[in-house]
Design a protein around this motif. Structure first.
Motif, PDB file in Angstrom:
ATOM      1  N   ASN A  79      12.188  13.826 108.542  1.00 13.80           N
ATOM      2  CA  ASN A  79      11.610  14.834 109.440  1.00 13.80           C
ATOM      3  C   ASN A  79      12.750  15.251 110.243  1.00 13.80           C
ATOM      4  OD1 ASN A  79       8.739  14.441 108.824  1.00 13.80           O
ATOM      5  ND2 ASN A  79       8.879  12.616 110.085  1.00 13.80           N
ATOM      6  N   LEU A  80      14.069  15.248 109.886  1.00 12.27           N
ATOM      7  CA  LEU A  80      15.210  15.803 110.353  1.00 12.27           C
ATOM      8  C   LEU A  80      15.252  17.216 110.802  1.00 12.27           C
ATOM      9  CD1 LEU A  80      18.057  15.011 112.186  1.00 12.27           C
ATOM     10  CD2 LEU A  80      18.991  14.945 109.761  1.00 12.27           C
ATOM     11  N   TYR A  81      14.751  17.877 109.806  1.00 17.04           N
ATOM     12  CA  TYR A  81      14.892  19.361 110.054  1.00 17.04           C
ATOM     13  C   TYR A  81      13.824  19.721 111.115  1.00 17.04           C
ATOM     14  CZ  TYR A  81      14.184  24.172 109.657  1.00 17.04           C
ATOM     15  OH  TYR A  81      14.054  25.632 110.278  1.00 17.04           O
ATOM     16  N   ASN A  82      12.535  19.061 111.258  1.00 18.30           N
ATOM     17  CA  ASN A  82      11.639  19.312 112.235  1.00 18.30           C
ATOM     18  C   ASN A  82      12.246  19.117 113.588  1.00 18.30           C
ATOM     19  OD1 ASN A  82       9.705  20.060 110.369  1.00 18.30           O
ATOM     20  ND2 ASN A  82       8.912  18.248 110.384  1.00 18.30           N
ATOM     21  N   ASP A  83      13.105  18.135 113.828  1.00 17.52           N
ATOM     22  CA  ASP A  83      13.760  17.438 114.947  1.00 17.52           C
ATOM     23  C   ASP A  83      14.599  18.692 115.501  1.00 17.52           C
ATOM     24  OD1 ASP A  83      12.171  15.439 114.835  1.00 17.52           O
ATOM     25  OD2 ASP A  83      13.697  14.046 113.948  1.00 17.52           O
ATOM     26  N   ILE A  84      15.230  19.498 114.700  1.00 16.30           N
ATOM     27  CA  ILE A  84      16.418  20.305 114.971  1.00 16.30           C
ATOM     28  C   ILE A  84      16.366  21.917 114.588  1.00 16.30           C
ATOM     29  CG2 ILE A  84      18.354  18.411 114.748  1.00 16.30           C
ATOM     30  CD1 ILE A  84      19.055  19.617 112.171  1.00 16.30           C
ATOM     31  N   SER A  85      14.936  22.225 114.357  1.00 13.40           N
ATOM     32  CA  SER A  85      14.453  23.333 113.776  1.00 13.40           C
ATOM     33  C   SER A  85      14.786  24.644 114.792  1.00 13.40           C
ATOM     34  CB  SER A  85      12.921  23.374 113.469  1.00 13.40           C
ATOM     35  OG  SER A  85      12.220  23.164 114.348  1.00 13.40           O
ATOM     36  N   ASP A  86      14.729  24.237 115.956  1.00 17.56           N
ATOM     37  CA  ASP A  86      14.828  25.295 117.132  1.00 17.56           C
ATOM     38  C   ASP A  86      16.337  25.610 116.986  1.00 17.56           C
ATOM     39  OD1 ASP A  86      15.509  22.508 117.995  1.00 17.56           O
ATOM     40  OD2 ASP A  86      15.173  23.111 120.272  1.00 17.56           O
ATOM     41  N   LYS A  87      17.296  24.534 116.588  1.00 16.53           N
ATOM     42  CA  LYS A  87      18.507  24.924 116.521  1.00 16.53           C
ATOM     43  C   LYS A  87      19.421  25.670 115.350  1.00 16.53           C
ATOM     44  CE  LYS A  87      19.197  21.424 119.803  1.00 16.53           C
ATOM     45  NZ  LYS A  87      19.811  19.943 120.137  1.00 16.53           N
ATOM     46  N   VAL A  88      18.653  25.483 114.121  1.00 16.85           N
ATOM     47  CA  VAL A  88      19.208  25.888 112.925  1.00 16.85           C
ATOM     48  C   VAL A  88      17.886  26.391 111.927  1.00 16.85           C
ATOM     49  CG1 VAL A  88      19.098  23.400 111.899  1.00 16.85           C
ATOM     50  CG2 VAL A  88      20.776  24.791 111.080  1.00 16.85           C
ATOM     51  N   SER A  89      18.453  27.369 111.183  1.00 14.52           N
ATOM     52  CA  SER A  89      17.558  28.040 110.219  1.00 14.52           C
ATOM     53  C   SER A  89      17.328  26.763 109.101  1.00 14.52           C
ATOM     54  CB  SER A  89      17.805  29.069 110.132  1.00 14.52           C
ATOM     55  OG  SER A  89      18.943  29.285 109.013  1.00 14.52           O
ATOM     56  N   LYS A  90      16.142  27.156 108.258  1.00 13.96           N
ATOM     57  CA  LYS A  90      16.011  26.128 107.193  1.00 13.96           C
ATOM     58  C   LYS A  90      17.082  26.442 106.206  1.00 13.96           C
ATOM     59  CE  LYS A  90      13.554  23.040 105.040  1.00 13.96           C
ATOM     60  NZ  LYS A  90      14.050  22.837 103.734  1.00 13.96           N
ATOM     61  N   ASN A  91      17.542  27.774 105.736  1.00 22.11           N
ATOM     62  CA  ASN A  91      18.401  28.021 105.118  1.00 22.11           C
ATOM     63  C   ASN A  91      19.890  27.392 105.076  1.00 22.11           C
ATOM     64  OD1 ASN A  91      16.902  29.672 103.097  1.00 22.11           O
ATOM     65  ND2 ASN A  91      17.322  31.535 104.264  1.00 22.11           N
ATOM     66  N   VAL A 128      29.797  19.350 105.700  1.00 27.80           N
ATOM     67  CA  VAL A 128      30.149  20.871 105.491  1.00 27.80           C
ATOM     68  C   VAL A 128      29.055  21.681 105.611  1.00 27.80           C
ATOM     69  CG1 VAL A 128      31.174  22.177 103.474  1.00 27.80           C
ATOM     70  CG2 VAL A 128      31.828  19.782 103.864  1.00 27.80           C
ATOM     71  N   ASN A 129      29.157  22.747 106.328  1.00 25.19           N
ATOM     72  CA  ASN A 129      28.014  23.877 106.392  1.00 25.19           C
ATOM     73  C   ASN A 129      28.418  24.987 105.594  1.00 25.19           C
ATOM     74  OD1 ASN A 129      26.737  26.016 107.354  1.00 25.19           O
ATOM     75  ND2 ASN A 129      26.258  24.958 109.165  1.00 25.19           N
ATOM     76  N   GLN A 130      27.901  25.106 104.318  1.00 21.97           N
ATOM     77  CA  GLN A 130      28.267  26.260 103.571  1.00 21.97           C
ATOM     78  C   GLN A 130      28.056  27.701 103.982  1.00 21.97           C
ATOM     79  OE1 GLN A 130      27.636  24.682  99.111  1.00 21.97           O
ATOM     80  NE2 GLN A 130      26.220  23.447 100.283  1.00 21.97           N
ATOM     81  N   SER A 131      26.760  27.391 104.843  1.00 20.06           N
ATOM     82  CA  SER A 131      26.255  28.910 105.363  1.00 20.06           C
ATOM     83  C   SER A 131      27.272  29.231 106.368  1.00 20.06           C
ATOM     84  CB  SER A 131      25.064  28.472 106.013  1.00 20.06           C
ATOM     85  OG  SER A 131      24.535  29.860 106.530  1.00 20.06           O
ATOM     86  N   LYS A 132      27.847  28.645 107.288  1.00 20.81           N
ATOM     87  CA  LYS A 132      28.884  29.168 107.951  1.00 20.81           C
ATOM     88  C   LYS A 132      30.237  28.858 107.765  1.00 20.81           C
ATOM     89  CE  LYS A 132      26.044  28.706 112.248  1.00 20.81           C
ATOM     90  NZ  LYS A 132      25.837  27.933 113.579  1.00 20.81           N
ATOM     91  N   LYS A 133      30.555  28.248 106.580  1.00 12.60           N
ATOM     92  CA  LYS A 133      31.866  27.874 106.014  1.00 12.60           C
ATOM     93  C   LYS A 133      32.617  27.156 107.100  1.00 12.60           C
ATOM     94  CE  LYS A 133      30.806  30.822 102.492  1.00 12.60           C
ATOM     95  NZ  LYS A 133      29.701  31.010 102.875  1.00 12.60           N
ATOM     96  N   THR A 134      32.115  26.140 107.703  1.00 10.59           N
ATOM     97  CA  THR A 134      32.716  25.320 108.514  1.00 10.59           C
ATOM     98  C   THR A 134      32.804  23.871 107.789  1.00 10.59           C
ATOM     99  OG1 THR A 134      30.500  24.662 109.882  1.00 10.59           O
ATOM    100  CG2 THR A 134      31.935  26.600 110.648  1.00 10.59           C
ATOM    101  N   ILE A 135      33.780  22.984 108.687  1.00  9.89           N
ATOM    102  CA  ILE A 135      33.776  21.412 108.174  1.00  9.89           C
ATOM    103  C   ILE A 135      33.847  20.827 109.642  1.00  9.89           C
ATOM    104  CG2 ILE A 135      35.101  19.655 107.152  1.00  9.89           C
ATOM    105  CD1 ILE A 135      36.291  21.619 105.267  1.00  9.89           C
ATOM    106  N   LYS A 136      32.924  19.875 109.705  1.00 14.84           N
ATOM    107  CA  LYS A 136      32.954  19.206 111.006  1.00 14.84           C
ATOM    108  C   LYS A 136      33.288  17.539 110.713  1.00 14.84           C
ATOM    109  CE  LYS A 136      30.288  20.229 114.280  1.00 14.84           C
ATOM    110  NZ  LYS A 136      29.175  20.518 115.212  1.00 14.84           N
TER     111      LYS A 136
END
Length: 320
Positions: free
Chosen positions: A54-66, A99-107
């Protein structure tokens, strides 16, 4: 009649082109798989990783599903084994490559090795100790259960392997203070005994190129600073390795890949990522200019506490 013959020829031509593409792709995949045949693959039981479904539900207010679906998280593990076969191995480096492919970032996200955790069937230990009990399976399970994450994939390398990788890359460029230079030079004997290479001291500080032995001593330094500082050095070394590989030509990477892959243990199925390679190459500079590093839990939620005569990095907030 002529139209039918012409149409037939077009379809034959298209079929030939398609078969050629399939053949070329097949050869390419075959070469890639031959390369990765040098890697030690060790699968995990994903039903026992305590994955947070349920990780997405926990952070859905901070990041889109895509965006959420575009993020790749792989646990990077550096063990203190000197040959990959030591019975009492610990995970000296515990870091998530995100790796965030949407924002092209590496953390690069460090988890302090001294984080106190309750290990099933054992007792309360430092997180890095769990590796000696259950290796990647147990380590990932504990990270998922303590931080409510959904990690499934990992890449593991030991001391000697990391030394070899950095030396194969021709060293990595880093900023080193005078105190750090002195610490590196004091700790080099063990690393050179391990690698068997000729002894070479670091002659200056500032922006310097560290070889594998020097980089490993630097990464393990918690005398200049503390264990949190050491985790930051781990991230700096990994970031420098990423930048060095990215600066090389495809031919150079291909030529040294045999030596690098031979030192790696993983459960990552490279075939699943082949279709992402073109995008990574096109947007390489964006990724490299957007590498950030953090630690979880952050310092505001962490402090060193004594438990059973051991110093632990205590996490005061389970979710970070």
């Amino acid at each position: 009649m002529k139209i039918k013959k012409k149409s037939k020829k077009i379809w034959i031509a298209l079929l030939i082109i398609l078969l050629t593409i399939i053949t070329v792709f097949g050869v390419f995949v075959g070469l890639i798989m031959k390369k990765f045949g040098k890697v030690t693959f060790f699968d995990l039981d994903k039903t026992k990783l305590d994955i947070n479904e349920n990780l997405y539900n926990d952070i859905s207010d901070k990041v889109s599903k895509n965006e959420y679906d575009s993020i790749i998280n792989i646990l990077l593990i550096g063990t203190d084994s000197e040959n990959g076969y030591d019975k009492e191995q610990h995970s000296d480096v515990i870091m998530i490559l995100s790796v965030n492919q949407s924002k092209k970032t590496i953390k690069l996200i460090s988890i302090p090795r001294d984080t106190a955790v309750d290990i099933p069937d054992y007792k309360r230990f430092k997180l890095n100790k769990s590796y000696s009990f259950g290796q990647e399976q147990l380590l990932i399970q504990l990270i998922n259960s303590n931080f409510d994450l959904n990690l499934e994939e990992y890449v593991t390398i030991d001391f000697s392997g990391m030394i070899d990788v950095i030396n194969r890359l021709g060293g990595i460029e880093m900023d080193i203070t005078y105190e750090e230079m002195n610490y590196i030079n004091k700790g080099l004997v063990k690393m050179y005994n391990l690698s068997g290479n000729d002894y070479e001291k670091l002659k200056t500080h500032g922006k310097v190129t560290l070889n594998g032995e020097q980089a490993m001593v630097h990464a393990r330094n918690r005398t200049v600073g503390n264990d949190f500082t050491r985790a930051e050095r781990h991230r700096d070394v990994i970031s420098a390795v990423i930048n060095k590989i990215a600066s090389m030509s495809a031919e150079e990477i291909w030529n040294i890949s045999d030596y690098i892959l031979d030192d790696v243990k993983t459960n990552v199925n490279i075939v699943n990522y082949l279709n992402k390679v073109p995008s990574f190459l096109i947007h390489k500079n964006e990724y490299l200019f957007n590498i950030t590093s953090v630690m979880i839990p952050s310092l505001e939620y962490s402090k060193g506490l004594m438990e059973d005569r051991s110093i632990f990095s205590r996490n005061r907030c389970r979710k970070s």
